[in-house]
Scaffold this active site. Structure first.
Site, PDB file in Angstrom:
ATOM      1  N   GLY A  99       6.505  -5.110   3.749  1.00 25.96           N
ATOM      2  CA  GLY A  99       6.406  -4.525   2.417  1.00 25.96           C
ATOM      3  C   GLY A  99       7.764  -4.209   1.823  1.00 25.96           C
ATOM      4  N   ASN A 130       3.479  -1.231  14.983  1.00 24.79           N
ATOM      5  CA  ASN A 130       4.934  -1.134  14.998  1.00 24.79           C
ATOM      6  C   ASN A 130       5.461  -1.852  16.235  1.00 24.79           C
ATOM      7  OD1 ASN A 130       5.690   0.445  12.683  1.00 24.79           O
ATOM      8  ND2 ASN A 130       4.735   2.213  13.667  1.00 24.79           N
ATOM      9  N   ARG A 133      -0.201   8.266  16.756  1.00 27.01           N
ATOM     10  CA  ARG A 133       0.550   9.347  16.116  1.00 27.01           C
ATOM     11  C   ARG A 133      -0.214  10.664  16.244  1.00 27.01           C
ATOM     12  NH1 ARG A 133       2.666   7.236  10.603  1.00 27.01           N
ATOM     13  NH2 ARG A 133       3.517   5.750  12.105  1.00 27.01           N
ATOM     14  N   LYS A 139      -2.113  -4.739  12.804  1.00 23.14           N
ATOM     15  CA  LYS A 139      -0.714  -4.498  12.456  1.00 23.14           C
ATOM     16  C   LYS A 139      -0.225  -3.304  13.275  1.00 23.14           C
ATOM     17  CE  LYS A 139       2.179  -2.840   8.621  1.00 23.14           C
ATOM     18  NZ  LYS A 139       2.161  -2.274   7.259  1.00 23.14           N
ATOM     19  N   ASP A 177       0.807  -1.221   0.000  1.00 22.93           N
ATOM     20  CA  ASP A 177       0.000   0.000   0.000  1.00 22.93           C
ATOM     21  C   ASP A 177       0.843   1.275   0.000  1.00 22.93           C
ATOM     22  OD1 ASP A 177       0.927  -0.695   2.583  1.00 22.93           O
ATOM     23  OD2 ASP A 177      -0.638   0.487   3.546  1.00 22.93           O
ATOM     24  N   ASP A 218       9.421   4.805  -2.023  1.00 28.57           N
ATOM     25  CA  ASP A 218       9.738   3.424  -1.661  1.00 28.57           C
ATOM     26  C   ASP A 218      10.012   2.541  -2.866  1.00 28.57           C
ATOM     27  OD1 ASP A 218       9.582   3.856   1.021  1.00 28.57           O
ATOM     28  OD2 ASP A 218       7.623   2.929   1.304  1.00 28.57           O
ATOM     29  N   TRP A 223      -4.493  -1.491  10.614  1.00 31.63           N
ATOM     30  CA  TRP A 223      -3.193  -0.902  10.856  1.00 31.63           C
ATOM     31  C   TRP A 223      -3.454   0.138  11.952  1.00 31.63           C
ATOM     32  CZ3 TRP A 223      -4.234  -3.453   6.623  1.00 31.63           C
ATOM     33  CH2 TRP A 223      -3.288  -3.767   5.638  1.00 31.63           C
ATOM     34  N   TYR A 281      -1.538   2.933  14.256  1.00 34.07           N
ATOM     35  CA  TYR A 281      -0.308   3.655  14.567  1.00 34.07           C
ATOM     36  C   TYR A 281      -0.634   4.853  15.452  1.00 34.07           C
ATOM     37  CZ  TYR A 281       1.432   1.030  10.501  1.00 34.07           C
ATOM     38  OH  TYR A 281       1.762   0.038   9.618  1.00 34.07           O
ATOM     39  N   HIS A 293       3.662   6.376   0.811  1.00 39.74           N
ATOM     40  CA  HIS A 293       5.009   6.950   0.700  1.00 39.74           C
ATOM     41  C   HIS A 293       5.317   7.447  -0.707  1.00 39.74           C
ATOM     42  CE1 HIS A 293       6.083   3.979   4.209  1.00 39.74           C
ATOM     43  NE2 HIS A 293       5.356   5.003   4.608  1.00 39.74           N
TER      44      HIS A 293
END
Length: 315
Positions: A272, A212, A180, A210, A43, A52, A176, A178, A48
């Protein structure tokens, strides 16, 4: 190799009775009949942009979006996670891949210093179900939540509704999560914060989350994998998998993965860049090495032999 039967799949009660067998089919397909998840994360072309996929240290193969599908097709993966349009453009040529459609995404152009992150849903679940009805092998959907953002409530609401609707249709869901934003500051990888994120995923009803891997704070003597155990425990019946992060050497990556599963209690991985930034043959071998650890309880040495091409791995 650890395996589970259809009877051992814990089907959430929000899966409609008529979708129960479909859910079991999708869960077993995504986990390759193990209950563990090897998620190939593709993804980043939104998240990004092109950073990437082109540049120093990145294989020229990665500049072509089809590289992702070639890896997933020739390698050993549970699911390939990508946005709807990417799957729509290439999926017909790669019908055997298990697809997990990423329902929201944002670019990295707006930094947290400018505004807290928000990633809204890009398309309806009905559009995904239409693709499935047209024959695309979609087994699940995914959604990112930036916990602690000023826009947390909107993302939590969208994710909660998406999970309910997806389960009604027999799809699995991966969140996902995160932490933040300004409220989180530099604590986004604290073990307590990651464990909190895992618990949120459970309360929303996700099948997998998912996160970190936690980063030890000053004064903490536990290893990263030992700290991760708190998050995997907090996740309960929601399977916890760790993000792969930026590319590192294969031995380091495989060693970290082994410890995440066997010390930290993770039930898989979500990788990924560590895969797709490599040339096709090397990337395919790395998926097999990762899956050998994730799905078949291989040792790090066994996985390294697979990565080096000294032996093969199939399911």
């Amino acid at each position: 190799m650890p395996t589970i039967t259809r009877e051992q799949v814990k089907v959430p009660v929000d899966v409609l009775p008529e979708a129960r067998e479909t859910y079991i089919d999708n869960y077993l397909a995504a986990t390759r009949n193990t209950g563990r998840l090897m998620l190939f994360a593709c993804d980043q072309k939104v998240e990004h942009l092109n950073g990437d996929f082109f540049g120093e240290g990145i294989s020229p193969d990665d500049a072509d979006p089809e590289h992702l599908f070639k890896i997933a097709s020739q390698g050993v993966c549970g699911v390939m996670a990508a946005q709807r349009g990417l799957v729509a453009r290439y999926g017909a040529d790669y019908p055997d891949i298990n697809y997990l459609v990423k329902m929201n995404s944002k670019s990295n152009l707006v930094k947290t210093a400018q505004d807290d992150p928000f990633s809204g849903q890009l398309y309806s679940l009905d559009s995904i179900l239409s693709m499935r009805e047209a024959g695309v092998n979609i087994v699940g959907v995914g959604y990112t939540i930036y916990l602690g953002s000023d826009y947390e409530a909107a993302m939590l609401s969208e994710a909660g509704e998406l999970i309910a609707e997806a389960h009604e249709a027999g799809l699995i869901v991966v969140l996902w999560i995160y932490p933040r934003g300004k409220a989180v500051g530099d604590h986004e990888k604290d073990d307590t914060t990651i464990a909190g994120a895992a618990g949120v995923a459970l309360c929303l009803g996700a099948d997998f989350v998912k996160v970190n891997p936690p980063k030890p704070r000053e004064g903490q003597t536990e290893t990263q994998a030992e700290l991760l155990k708190r998050a995997s425990t907090a996740a309960g019946r929601t399977g916890l998998v760790c993000a792969g992060g930026s590319t590192v050497d294969a031995q380091t990556f495989l060693s970290q993965l082994y410890d995440q599963i066997h010390v930290g209690g993770a039930c898989g991985n979500a990788t990924g860049r560590n895969i797709h930034q490599r040339p096709l043959d090397e990337a395919v071998r790395l998926t097999k090495a990762i899956s050998a650890i994730t799905l078949a309880d291989a040792t790090v040495d066994q996985a390294l032999a697979i990565f080096k091409g000294e032996q093969d791995f199939t399911l």
